[in-house]
Design a protein around this motif. Structure first.
Motif, PDB file in Angstrom:
ATOM      1  N   ALA A 116       0.874  -1.126  -0.173  1.00  0.00           N
ATOM      2  CA  ALA A 116       0.045   0.085   0.181  1.00  0.00           C
ATOM      3  C   ALA A 116       0.821   1.352  -0.029  1.00  0.00           C
ATOM      4  N   ALA A 117       1.970   1.168   0.797  1.00  0.00           N
ATOM      5  CA  ALA A 117       2.793   2.364   0.796  1.00  0.00           C
ATOM      6  C   ALA A 117       3.363   2.514  -0.624  1.00  0.00           C
ATOM      7  N   ALA A 118       3.927   1.500  -1.200  1.00  0.00           N
ATOM      8  CA  ALA A 118       4.517   1.671  -2.524  1.00  0.00           C
ATOM      9  C   ALA A 118       3.507   2.213  -3.571  1.00  0.00           C
ATOM     10  N   ILE A 119       2.133   1.779  -3.516  1.00  0.00           N
ATOM     11  CA  ILE A 119       1.233   2.124  -4.458  1.00  0.00           C
ATOM     12  C   ILE A 119       0.960   3.594  -4.089  1.00  0.00           C
ATOM     13  N   HIS A 120       1.032   4.044  -2.779  1.00  0.00           N
ATOM     14  CA  HIS A 120       0.763   5.543  -2.606  1.00  0.00           C
ATOM     15  C   HIS A 120       1.905   6.471  -3.137  1.00  0.00           C
ATOM     16  N   ASP A 121       3.253   5.897  -2.983  1.00  0.00           N
ATOM     17  CA  ASP A 121       4.179   6.649  -3.287  1.00  0.00           C
ATOM     18  C   ASP A 121       4.342   6.916  -4.912  1.00  0.00           C
ATOM     19  N   LYS A 122       3.873   5.636  -5.565  1.00  0.00           N
ATOM     20  CA  LYS A 122       3.903   6.035  -7.174  1.00  0.00           C
ATOM     21  C   LYS A 122       2.587   6.422  -7.823  1.00  0.00           C
ATOM     22  N   ALA A 123       1.378   6.438  -6.975  1.00  0.00           N
ATOM     23  CA  ALA A 123       0.220   7.004  -7.615  1.00  0.00           C
ATOM     24  C   ALA A 123       0.434   8.465  -8.164  1.00  0.00           C
ATOM     25  N   GLU A 124      -0.234   8.501  -9.292  1.00  0.00           N
ATOM     26  CA  GLU A 124      -0.029   9.749  -9.861  1.00  0.00           C
ATOM     27  C   GLU A 124      -1.225  10.615  -9.781  1.00  0.00           C
ATOM     28  N   SER A 125      -2.354  10.048  -9.563  1.00  0.00           N
ATOM     29  CA  SER A 125      -3.547  10.664  -9.632  1.00  0.00           C
ATOM     30  C   SER A 125      -3.997  11.012  -7.879  1.00  0.00           C
ATOM     31  N   SER A 127      -6.766  11.045  -6.373  1.00  0.00           N
ATOM     32  CA  SER A 127      -7.920  10.133  -6.080  1.00  0.00           C
ATOM     33  C   SER A 127      -7.152   8.584  -5.521  1.00  0.00           C
ATOM     34  N   VAL A 128      -6.309   8.343  -6.487  1.00  0.00           N
ATOM     35  CA  VAL A 128      -5.679   7.041  -6.040  1.00  0.00           C
ATOM     36  C   VAL A 128      -4.893   7.094  -4.646  1.00  0.00           C
ATOM     37  N   ARG A 129      -4.314   8.075  -4.613  1.00  0.00           N
ATOM     38  CA  ARG A 129      -3.583   8.565  -3.543  1.00  0.00           C
ATOM     39  C   ARG A 129      -4.380   8.620  -2.147  1.00  0.00           C
ATOM     40  N   ARG A 130      -5.330   9.058  -2.413  1.00  0.00           N
ATOM     41  CA  ARG A 130      -6.446   9.169  -1.007  1.00  0.00           C
ATOM     42  C   ARG A 130      -7.112   8.046  -0.708  1.00  0.00           C
ATOM     43  N   LEU A 131      -7.365   7.254  -1.626  1.00  0.00           N
ATOM     44  CA  LEU A 131      -8.043   6.049  -1.566  1.00  0.00           C
ATOM     45  C   LEU A 131      -7.166   4.714  -0.922  1.00  0.00           C
ATOM     46  N   VAL A 132      -5.536   4.959  -1.437  1.00  0.00           N
ATOM     47  CA  VAL A 132      -4.508   4.079  -0.737  1.00  0.00           C
ATOM     48  C   VAL A 132      -4.233   4.636   0.680  1.00  0.00           C
ATOM     49  N   GLN A 133      -4.326   5.955   0.839  1.00  0.00           N
ATOM     50  CA  GLN A 133      -4.149   6.506   2.171  1.00  0.00           C
ATOM     51  C   GLN A 133      -5.180   5.969   3.184  1.00  0.00           C
ATOM     52  N   MET A 134      -6.526   5.912   2.756  1.00  0.00           N
ATOM     53  CA  MET A 134      -7.678   5.277   3.517  1.00  0.00           C
ATOM     54  C   MET A 134      -7.353   3.771   4.112  1.00  0.00           C
ATOM     55  N   LEU A 135      -6.802   3.212   2.924  1.00  0.00           N
ATOM     56  CA  LEU A 135      -6.296   1.698   3.323  1.00  0.00           C
ATOM     57  C   LEU A 135      -5.294   1.752   4.391  1.00  0.00           C
ATOM     58  N   MET A 136      -4.155   2.406   4.088  1.00  0.00           N
ATOM     59  CA  MET A 136      -3.221   2.327   4.987  1.00  0.00           C
ATOM     60  C   MET A 136      -3.681   2.777   6.588  1.00  0.00           C
ATOM     61  N   ASP A 137      -4.553   3.925   6.430  1.00  0.00           N
ATOM     62  CA  ASP A 137      -5.144   4.264   7.919  1.00  0.00           C
ATOM     63  C   ASP A 137      -5.881   3.073   8.591  1.00  0.00           C
ATOM     64  N   GLN A 138      -6.625   2.279   7.724  1.00  0.00           N
ATOM     65  CA  GLN A 138      -7.247   1.235   8.201  1.00  0.00           C
ATOM     66  C   GLN A 138      -6.290   0.154   8.630  1.00  0.00           C
ATOM     67  N   LEU A 139      -5.226  -0.153   7.736  1.00  0.00           N
ATOM     68  CA  LEU A 139      -4.428  -1.083   8.410  1.00  0.00           C
ATOM     69  C   LEU A 139      -3.735  -0.438   9.884  1.00  0.00           C
ATOM     70  N   ILE A 140      -3.352   0.428   9.912  1.00  0.00           N
ATOM     71  CA  ILE A 140      -2.926   1.115  11.181  1.00  0.00           C
ATOM     72  C   ILE A 140      -3.725   1.050  12.050  1.00  0.00           C
ATOM     73  N   GLU A 141      -4.970   1.311  12.024  1.00  0.00           N
ATOM     74  CA  GLU A 141      -5.844   1.204  12.999  1.00  0.00           C
ATOM     75  C   GLU A 141      -5.964  -0.577  13.441  1.00  0.00           C
ATOM     76  N   ILE A 142      -5.689  -1.553  12.738  1.00  0.00           N
ATOM     77  CA  ILE A 142      -5.788  -2.770  13.009  1.00  0.00           C
ATOM     78  C   ILE A 142      -4.603  -3.177  13.875  1.00  0.00           C
ATOM     79  N   VAL A 149       6.285   1.090   8.936  1.00  0.00           N
ATOM     80  CA  VAL A 149       6.500   0.446   7.824  1.00  0.00           C
ATOM     81  C   VAL A 149       6.550   1.259   6.527  1.00  0.00           C
ATOM     82  N   GLY A 150       7.719   1.114   5.896  1.00  0.00           N
ATOM     83  CA  GLY A 150       7.745   2.054   4.725  1.00  0.00           C
ATOM     84  C   GLY A 150       7.530   0.967   3.412  1.00  0.00           C
ATOM     85  N   PRO A 151       7.596   1.661   2.028  1.00  0.00           N
ATOM     86  CA  PRO A 151       7.250   1.032   0.904  1.00  0.00           C
ATOM     87  C   PRO A 151       8.393  -0.101   0.472  1.00  0.00           C
TER      88      PRO A 151
END
Length: 182
Positions: A116-125, A127-142, A149-151
């Motif tokens: 997820a962190a690698a996708i976040h760093d490579k995302a060009e749009s 909207s994709v960056r926000r979606l991946v950031q939400m996923l990362m936040d949910q993983l951190i919540e768990i 953890v880095g990419p």
């Protein structure tokens, strides 16, 4: 003559028959494996001497306790668990896997976070960056420790010590260093 002393005339003592009868009467008990102390100790790379020192026991006692069929009290298993620094379930289960299910689950979560962190760093749009950031936040919540953890590494594979040795063997022109400092 008492009944205990009476021997019937047709019964003759046959040692082989007596031995067979004795075997038939005793149930065969196959000792079952009760724990994995020896296996886990070897996987962890801990010596008998180190275990004995940390448990305050002699080597002979440690080896006896480590035998897979030795019946140990739970309090002693907890002491072994602290010495070996593994979940207690790893000592009790007859598990062929090298790592416990909890450790495996954690490793999978770390992989997911790295991806997820690698996708976040490579995302060009955005909207994709926000979606991946939400996923990362949910993983951190768990699992809060995933915050650190880095990419994944973006180029090639990690170098081994042998690779560094080969790099040193190949000379680098001085011009490369001059260009880098300008």
């Amino acid at each position: 003559m008492s009944i205990a002393e009476w021997d019937p005339p047709d019964a003759q003592a046959d040692p082989e028959v007596d031995a067979e009868l004795e075997l038939e009467q005793k149930p065969v008990i196959i000792p079952r494996k009760l724990h994995r102390l020896a296996e886990v100790r070897q996987q962890q790379g801990v010596s008998h001497r180190n275990v004995a020192r940390r448990l305050g026991l002699d080597l002979k006692t440690v080896r006896q306790q480590e035998h897979e069929t030795s019946d140990l009290p739970l309090s002693l298993l907890y002491q072994w668990q602290q010495v070996l620094d593994v979940p207690i379930a790893d000592l009790l289960l007859d598990n062929d896997g090298p790592i416990s299910p909890l450790v495996l689950q954690r490793a999978r979560m770390v992989k997911l976070m790295k991806t997820a962190a690698a996708i976040h760093d490579k995302a060009e749009s955005n909207s994709v960056r926000r979606l991946v950031q939400m996923l990362m936040d949910q993983l951190i919540e768990i699992m809060p420790e995933l915050k650190e953890v880095g990419p994944w590494h973006s180029v090639g594979q990690r170098r081994t010590l042998d690779d560094f040795g080969r790099v040193v063997e190949q000379p680098v022109a001085e011009e490369v260093f001059r260009r880098a400092t300008r």
